[in-house]
Design a protein around this motif. Sequence first.
Motif, mmCIF file in Angstrom:
data_model
loop_
_atom_site.group_PDB
_atom_site.id
_atom_site.type_symbol
_atom_site.label_atom_id
_atom_site.label_comp_id
_atom_site.label_asym_id
_atom_site.label_seq_id
_atom_site.Cartn_x
_atom_site.Cartn_y
_atom_site.Cartn_z
ATOM 1 N N THR A 53 0.965 -1.182 -0.139
ATOM 2 C CA THR A 53 0.095 -0.103 -0.040
ATOM 3 C C THR A 53 0.867 1.090 0.140
ATOM 4 O O THR A 53 0.435 2.303 -0.614
ATOM 5 N N ALA A 54 2.008 1.132 0.883
ATOM 6 C CA ALA A 54 3.039 2.259 0.692
ATOM 7 C C ALA A 54 3.476 2.535 -0.684
ATOM 8 O O ALA A 54 3.601 3.572 -1.182
ATOM 9 N N GLY A 56 2.009 1.771 -3.487
ATOM 10 C CA GLY A 56 0.926 2.286 -4.441
ATOM 11 C C GLY A 56 0.833 3.798 -4.066
ATOM 12 O O GLY A 56 0.466 4.617 -5.042
ATOM 13 N N ARG A 57 0.676 4.112 -2.697
ATOM 14 C CA ARG A 57 0.702 5.593 -2.624
ATOM 15 C C ARG A 57 1.655 6.421 -2.995
ATOM 16 O O ARG A 57 1.475 7.694 -3.750
ATOM 17 N N GLU A 58 2.962 5.910 -2.927
ATOM 18 C CA GLU A 58 4.080 6.646 -3.446
ATOM 19 C C GLU A 58 4.169 6.819 -5.192
ATOM 20 O O GLU A 58 4.169 7.865 -5.739
ATOM 21 N N LYS A 59 3.496 5.667 -5.621
ATOM 22 C CA LYS A 59 3.468 5.623 -7.260
ATOM 23 C C LYS A 59 2.482 6.454 -7.590
ATOM 24 O O LYS A 59 2.677 7.515 -8.543
ATOM 25 N N ALA A 60 1.269 6.691 -7.060
ATOM 26 C CA ALA A 60 0.033 7.653 -7.228
ATOM 27 C C ALA A 60 0.565 8.994 -6.957
ATOM 28 O O ALA A 60 0.206 9.962 -7.769
ATOM 29 N N LYS A 61 1.446 9.246 -6.041
ATOM 30 C CA LYS A 61 1.740 10.685 -5.738
ATOM 31 C C LYS A 61 2.897 11.147 -6.658
ATOM 32 O O LYS A 61 2.763 12.071 -7.340
ATOM 33 N N LYS A 65 -1.285 11.938 -8.898
ATOM 34 C CA LYS A 65 -2.812 11.680 -8.376
ATOM 35 C C LYS A 65 -2.711 11.725 -6.941
ATOM 36 O O LYS A 65 -1.838 11.821 -6.111
ATOM 37 N N HIS A 66 -3.984 12.183 -6.364
ATOM 38 C CA HIS A 66 -4.112 12.306 -4.858
ATOM 39 C C HIS A 66 -5.283 11.851 -4.269
ATOM 40 O O HIS A 66 -6.264 11.818 -5.148
ATOM 41 N N ALA A 67 -5.513 11.259 -3.384
ATOM 42 C CA ALA A 67 -6.590 10.807 -2.790
ATOM 43 C C ALA A 67 -7.484 11.758 -2.409
ATOM 44 O O ALA A 67 -6.987 12.784 -1.426
ATOM 45 N N GLN A 68 -8.907 11.732 -2.663
ATOM 46 C CA GLN A 68 -9.701 12.602 -2.139
ATOM 47 C C GLN A 68 -11.003 11.856 -1.507
ATOM 48 O O GLN A 68 -11.219 10.616 -1.853
#
Length: 78
Positions: A53-54, A56-61, A65-68
């Motif tokens: 999950t970390a 995935g968050r780094e790749k999205a950043k 992309k950012h979570a809303q």
Amino acid sequence: MSTSGKASRAKVNPLPMWSEAALHDVPECAGELILAVLSQVADMERKRIAERTAAGREKAKADGKHAQAARKAAACAY
């Protein structure tokens, strides 16, 4: 025999090897060993999930992309 019209069904344990009777026959030291091994496996799996999950968050950043939080629907005024 019962003539109520309902067939009697025996309750089937989907995991017969983990039934209470099967675990009751395990010696205490072996049971503690099994519990320790399963605990370690669960801990390793938690760490793997956290790593994925970390990543995935780094790749999205990195992709911008950012979570809303999901937007709530506007309240209807009646």
